[in-house]
Scaffold this active site. Structure first.
Site, mmCIF file in Angstrom:
data_model
loop_
_atom_site.group_PDB
_atom_site.id
_atom_site.type_symbol
_atom_site.label_atom_id
_atom_site.label_comp_id
_atom_site.label_asym_id
_atom_site.label_seq_id
_atom_site.Cartn_x
_atom_site.Cartn_y
_atom_site.Cartn_z
ATOM 1 N N ASP A 118 88.090 26.454 -97.115
ATOM 2 C CA ASP A 118 89.341 26.701 -97.824
ATOM 3 C C ASP A 118 90.518 26.731 -96.853
ATOM 4 O O ASP A 118 91.576 26.148 -97.110
ATOM 5 C CB ASP A 118 89.227 28.030 -98.582
ATOM 6 C CG ASP A 118 90.540 28.445 -99.229
ATOM 7 O OD1 ASP A 118 90.965 27.780 -100.186
ATOM 8 O OD2 ASP A 118 91.141 29.439 -98.769
ATOM 9 N N GLU B 84 84.688 22.681 -100.702
ATOM 10 C CA GLU B 84 85.238 23.465 -99.600
ATOM 11 C C GLU B 84 84.163 23.799 -98.579
ATOM 12 O O GLU B 84 84.421 23.784 -97.366
ATOM 13 C CB GLU B 84 85.872 24.749 -100.129
ATOM 14 C CG GLU B 84 87.177 24.526 -100.882
ATOM 15 C CD GLU B 84 87.806 25.809 -101.366
ATOM 16 O OE1 GLU B 84 89.035 25.861 -101.461
ATOM 17 O OE2 GLU B 84 87.056 26.769 -101.664
#
Length: 209
Positions: A36, A104
């Site tokens: 992320d 992610e």
């Protein structure tokens, strides 16, 4: 999985493709946490270079769209992550959330395997066309929902209701319910902001039907 990268440590990729519903201890949540941040910085730098004359607000709206659950899930589908993802039963709104988390996690795995520059190259390869697609910076989902409600309602604004986060303290999951124009939608995310955006995106789709 269609991605232009060969892992030196295949175990990182294997872990990135294990959802917590399958293994509560050995799963992709920690890699998702790193991915992320790597994605956020890489996209921010890409937009900074691509749109030298845009103000911070416009760049922020573009960034929010490019790192949204929907965009991440679409990239995951494009590279066919679901064919190798070990997951529990993916139902309804959970599907995009699980695919986005896995995307992610894969980026986080590349970062740990080879460093930031290689991860950034993969992100540019996968995100560049989307970043360049819109001449006008898109509005984030919450702003778009508010404008839609103000245009079609009686002046009331969308109402967001926040539930207590669940999961480990280092990786909580937030749930938000948004209500407007007699409809509601539930969003999830790793922060209140992301959960709110997810809920707003879903309600916009409902109201558009």
């Amino acid at each position: 999985m269609k991605i232009n990268y060969d892992f030196k440590n295949p175990e990182l990729l294997r872990l990135a493709l294990v959802q917590s519903g399958i293994d509560a201890k050995h799963n992709n949540e920690r890699l998702e946490f790193i991915g992320d941040r790597v994605l956020g910085l890489s996209v921010a730098a890409l937009l900074y270079e691509m749109y030298p004359n845009e103000a911070e607000g416009s760049l922020a709206r573009r960034h929010a769209f490019l790192v949204s659950t929907e965009t991440l899930a679409n990239v995951a589908k494009k590279i066919e992550i679901e064919k190798e993802l070990h997951h529990g039963h993916m139902t309804g709104g959970k599907i995009d959330h699980i695919l986005a988390n896995a995307m992610e996690a894969v980026l986080g795995a590349i970062f740990l395997d080879s460093g930031f520059e290689d991860a950034r190259k993969i992100i540019i390869e996968l995100w560049h066309d989307m970043a360049a697609a819109d001449i006008t910076a898109p509005k984030d989902a919450k702003t778009a929902l508010q404008e839609l409600v103000q245009k079609n309602g009686n002046g009331d604004l969308p109402v967001y209701e926040y539930s207590e986060p669940v999961g480990a303290s280092h990786n909580p999951e937030f749930t938000v319910t948004v209500k407007a124009l007699g409809k509601s939608a539930v969003g999830v995310g790793s922060s209140k902001k992301l959960a709110s955006l997810d809920a707003a995106e879903k309600l916009l789709k409902i109201l558009a039907i």
